[in-house]
Design a protein around this motif. Sequence first.
Motif, PDB file in Angstrom:
ATOM      1  N   SER A  85       0.829  -1.215   0.000  1.00  0.00           N
ATOM      2  CA  SER A  85       0.000   0.000   0.000  1.00  0.00           C
ATOM      3  C   SER A  85       0.860   1.261   0.000  1.00  0.00           C
ATOM      4  CB  SER A  85      -0.949   0.001   1.206  1.00  0.00           C
ATOM      5  OG  SER A  85      -0.238  -0.054   2.421  1.00  0.00           O
ATOM      6  N   ASN A  86       2.022   1.206   0.642  1.00  0.00           N
ATOM      7  CA  ASN A  86       2.928   2.356   0.611  1.00  0.00           C
ATOM      8  C   ASN A  86       3.505   2.573  -0.778  1.00  0.00           C
ATOM      9  OD1 ASN A  86       2.470   2.777   3.311  1.00  0.00           O
ATOM     10  ND2 ASN A  86       4.528   2.265   4.002  1.00  0.00           N
ATOM     11  N   PHE A  87       3.945   1.482  -1.407  1.00  0.00           N
ATOM     12  CA  PHE A  87       4.512   1.583  -2.758  1.00  0.00           C
ATOM     13  C   PHE A  87       3.490   2.128  -3.747  1.00  0.00           C
ATOM     14  CE2 PHE A  87       4.467  -0.842  -6.825  1.00  0.00           C
ATOM     15  CZ  PHE A  87       5.458  -0.124  -7.479  1.00  0.00           C
ATOM     16  N   THR A  88       2.276   1.591  -3.720  1.00  0.00           N
ATOM     17  CA  THR A  88       1.279   1.995  -4.707  1.00  0.00           C
ATOM     18  C   THR A  88       0.768   3.419  -4.474  1.00  0.00           C
ATOM     19  OG1 THR A  88      -0.397   0.818  -3.381  1.00  0.00           O
ATOM     20  CG2 THR A  88       0.535  -0.352  -5.270  1.00  0.00           C
ATOM     21  N   SER A  89       0.524   3.784  -3.224  1.00  0.00           N
ATOM     22  CA  SER A  89       0.038   5.151  -2.953  1.00  0.00           C
ATOM     23  C   SER A  89       1.123   6.181  -3.273  1.00  0.00           C
ATOM     24  CB  SER A  89      -0.436   5.286  -1.506  1.00  0.00           C
ATOM     25  OG  SER A  89       0.582   4.961  -0.592  1.00  0.00           O
ATOM     26  N   ASP A  90       2.392   5.838  -3.001  1.00  0.00           N
ATOM     27  CA  ASP A  90       3.499   6.723  -3.386  1.00  0.00           C
ATOM     28  C   ASP A  90       3.571   6.871  -4.898  1.00  0.00           C
ATOM     29  OD1 ASP A  90       4.305   7.250  -0.800  1.00  0.00           O
ATOM     30  OD2 ASP A  90       5.976   5.828  -0.813  1.00  0.00           O
ATOM     31  N   SER A  91       3.398   5.750  -5.604  1.00  0.00           N
ATOM     32  CA  SER A  91       3.490   5.766  -7.072  1.00  0.00           C
ATOM     33  C   SER A  91       2.397   6.643  -7.677  1.00  0.00           C
ATOM     34  CB  SER A  91       3.383   4.341  -7.625  1.00  0.00           C
ATOM     35  OG  SER A  91       4.461   3.544  -7.194  1.00  0.00           O
ATOM     36  N   LEU A  92       1.181   6.559  -7.138  1.00  0.00           N
ATOM     37  CA  LEU A  92       0.079   7.400  -7.627  1.00  0.00           C
ATOM     38  C   LEU A  92       0.385   8.875  -7.422  1.00  0.00           C
ATOM     39  CD1 LEU A  92      -3.133   5.522  -6.382  1.00  0.00           C
ATOM     40  CD2 LEU A  92      -2.005   5.354  -8.599  1.00  0.00           C
ATOM     41  N   ARG A  93       0.867   9.192  -6.244  1.00  0.00           N
ATOM     42  CA  ARG A  93       1.164  10.587  -5.913  1.00  0.00           C
ATOM     43  C   ARG A  93       2.294  11.133  -6.774  1.00  0.00           C
ATOM     44  NH1 ARG A  93       3.941  12.281  -0.383  1.00  0.00           N
ATOM     45  NH2 ARG A  93       3.883  14.555  -0.563  1.00  0.00           N
ATOM     46  N   GLU A  94       3.354  10.329  -6.956  1.00  0.00           N
ATOM     47  CA  GLU A  94       4.494  10.776  -7.758  1.00  0.00           C
ATOM     48  C   GLU A  94       4.110  10.957  -9.216  1.00  0.00           C
ATOM     49  OE1 GLU A  94       7.394   7.773  -7.012  1.00  0.00           O
ATOM     50  OE2 GLU A  94       7.654   8.345  -4.897  1.00  0.00           O
ATOM     51  N   TYR A  95       3.331  10.012  -9.760  1.00  0.00           N
ATOM     52  CA  TYR A  95       2.908  10.128 -11.162  1.00  0.00           C
ATOM     53  C   TYR A  95       2.025  11.362 -11.344  1.00  0.00           C
ATOM     54  CZ  TYR A  95       1.048   8.992 -15.743  1.00  0.00           C
ATOM     55  OH  TYR A  95       0.707   9.043 -17.074  1.00  0.00           O
ATOM     56  N   ALA A  96       1.073  11.556 -10.442  1.00  0.00           N
ATOM     57  CA  ALA A  96       0.174  12.706 -10.545  1.00  0.00           C
ATOM     58  C   ALA A  96       0.943  14.020 -10.455  1.00  0.00           C
ATOM     59  CB  ALA A  96      -0.884  12.635  -9.448  1.00  0.00           C
ATOM     60  N   GLN A  98       4.070  14.552 -11.377  1.00  0.00           N
ATOM     61  CA  GLN A  98       4.813  14.742 -12.629  1.00  0.00           C
ATOM     62  C   GLN A  98       3.913  15.225 -13.756  1.00  0.00           C
ATOM     63  OE1 GLN A  98       6.656  10.940 -13.345  1.00  0.00           O
ATOM     64  NE2 GLN A  98       7.945  11.056 -11.517  1.00  0.00           N
ATOM     65  N   HIS A  99       2.718  14.663 -13.840  1.00  0.00           N
ATOM     66  CA  HIS A  99       1.858  14.976 -14.982  1.00  0.00           C
ATOM     67  C   HIS A  99       0.967  16.188 -14.737  1.00  0.00           C
ATOM     68  CE1 HIS A  99       2.761  11.547 -17.681  1.00  0.00           C
ATOM     69  NE2 HIS A  99       3.239  11.049 -16.558  1.00  0.00           N
ATOM     70  N   VAL A 104       1.408  17.227  -5.676  1.00  0.00           N
ATOM     71  CA  VAL A 104       0.174  16.577  -5.233  1.00  0.00           C
ATOM     72  C   VAL A 104       0.364  16.191  -3.775  1.00  0.00           C
ATOM     73  CG1 VAL A 104      -1.308  14.548  -5.522  1.00  0.00           C
ATOM     74  CG2 VAL A 104      -0.487  15.802  -7.527  1.00  0.00           C
ATOM     75  N   ASP A 105      -0.567  16.586  -2.938  1.00  0.00           N
ATOM     76  CA  ASP A 105      -0.403  16.453  -1.493  1.00  0.00           C
ATOM     77  C   ASP A 105      -0.493  15.020  -0.989  1.00  0.00           C
ATOM     78  OD1 ASP A 105      -0.299  19.370  -0.952  1.00  0.00           O
ATOM     79  OD2 ASP A 105      -2.394  19.316  -1.618  1.00  0.00           O
ATOM     80  N   ILE A 106      -1.423  14.247  -1.569  1.00  0.00           N
ATOM     81  CA  ILE A 106      -1.794  12.962  -0.971  1.00  0.00           C
ATOM     82  C   ILE A 106      -1.999  11.896  -2.042  1.00  0.00           C
ATOM     83  CG2 ILE A 106      -3.616  11.778   0.374  1.00  0.00           C
ATOM     84  CD1 ILE A 106      -4.187  14.625   1.585  1.00  0.00           C
ATOM     85  N   GLY A 107      -1.647  10.670  -1.697  1.00  0.00           N
ATOM     86  CA  GLY A 107      -2.002   9.514  -2.508  1.00  0.00           C
ATOM     87  C   GLY A 107      -2.832   8.564  -1.661  1.00  0.00           C
ATOM     88  N   ILE A 215     -12.297  17.522 -10.184  1.00  0.00           N
ATOM     89  CA  ILE A 215     -11.716  16.211 -10.465  1.00  0.00           C
ATOM     90  C   ILE A 215     -11.091  16.217 -11.855  1.00  0.00           C
ATOM     91  CG2 ILE A 215     -13.901  15.311 -11.346  1.00  0.00           C
ATOM     92  CD1 ILE A 215     -13.066  12.555 -10.256  1.00  0.00           C
ATOM     93  N   ASP A 216      -9.987  15.514 -11.978  1.00  0.00           N
ATOM     94  CA  ASP A 216      -9.309  15.364 -13.265  1.00  0.00           C
ATOM     95  C   ASP A 216      -8.956  13.883 -13.415  1.00  0.00           C
ATOM     96  OD1 ASP A 216      -7.859  15.517 -15.578  1.00  0.00           O
ATOM     97  OD2 ASP A 216      -6.209  16.712 -14.758  1.00  0.00           O
ATOM     98  N   ILE A 217      -9.692  13.195 -14.287  1.00  0.00           N
ATOM     99  CA  ILE A 217      -9.437  11.769 -14.506  1.00  0.00           C
ATOM    100  C   ILE A 217      -8.480  11.613 -15.685  1.00  0.00           C
ATOM    101  CG2 ILE A 217     -10.442   9.532 -15.111  1.00  0.00           C
ATOM    102  CD1 ILE A 217     -12.975  10.366 -13.689  1.00  0.00           C
ATOM    103  N   LYS A 218      -7.340  11.005 -15.417  1.00  0.00           N
ATOM    104  CA  LYS A 218      -6.315  10.834 -16.435  1.00  0.00           C
ATOM    105  C   LYS A 218      -6.534   9.536 -17.221  1.00  0.00           C
ATOM    106  CE  LYS A 218      -3.945  14.509 -15.303  1.00  0.00           C
ATOM    107  NZ  LYS A 218      -3.843  15.664 -16.227  1.00  0.00           N
ATOM    108  N   ASP A 219      -6.138   9.540 -18.471  1.00  0.00           N
ATOM    109  CA  ASP A 219      -6.322   8.370 -19.329  1.00  0.00           C
ATOM    110  C   ASP A 219      -5.151   7.394 -19.164  1.00  0.00           C
ATOM    111  OD1 ASP A 219      -7.535   6.694 -21.131  1.00  0.00           O
ATOM    112  OD2 ASP A 219      -6.686   7.696 -22.901  1.00  0.00           O
TER     113      ASP A 219
END
Length: 252
Positions: A85-96, A98-99, A104-107, A215-219
């Motif tokens: 859960s740490n790896f995935t939530s970090d990955s979401l936050r980092e990707y968001a 960058q793009h 981004v404050d929170i994942g 909200i901004d839903i990315k493809d």
Amino acid sequence: MNNNLLQKTLFLCILFTLVSCAPKWTIECSSSSGIIIDSTKDRLADKQYINYLQPVSEALDKKMNVVIGQSAQVMDSGKPESLLSNFTSDSLREYATQHLRLPVDIGIMNMGGFRGSIPKGNVTLRNLYEMMPFDNKLAILWLRGDVLQKVIDEIAAKGGEGISGIRMIIKNHKAENVSVGGKSININQLYTVATSDYMSEGQDSLVDLKNFVKIDIKDILLRDIFINAFRNATAQGKIIDAKIEGRIVIEN
């Protein structure tokens, strides 16, 4: 009345009578049973169809078995906090971040979205598909501070979720000592949250996530974000090495 019209009239009358007199069925009981599908059923297989699918299966296996990176340890899910859960939530936050080209404050990654773990050592494409089989997309939400506090309270009531950028103590199923980016929540501030489009609908008991200002839903699928995290680490000669950091601490 001509014969054709008479025949049609009689047909409709008979049809109406049959329909109106049809018995009404009700289910009084039901039962189910499991059928084991194993090698004992091979004799029932359509050999011609199996031969037809063989090259497709081999091509898929070749693609799925490609090693995309390495993990320093087994990453599994579990509450209140886990390596996966740490790896995935970090990955979401980092990707968001960058793009969106803004911090981004929170994942937030829901534990209920996992269907497998990541092995220690070589990690294949198959591992990621098994861990995350759902085609959920990345959603970036803007939440007011007061709404974010409600979301955090919901996380505490569940005993934890995958979070990045937040630290908290859960005591008696309630959130205490909450901080975002090292600071207390400002109820008048807008916070950015990277999560899934599924969670943005208030699913999995985080009801207040749907009360966003924007909200901004990315493809891009969440699974592809995690795949890219492994590939990028490999390209940099790194191994994914998630840590338990005390993001969520439960006190009795």
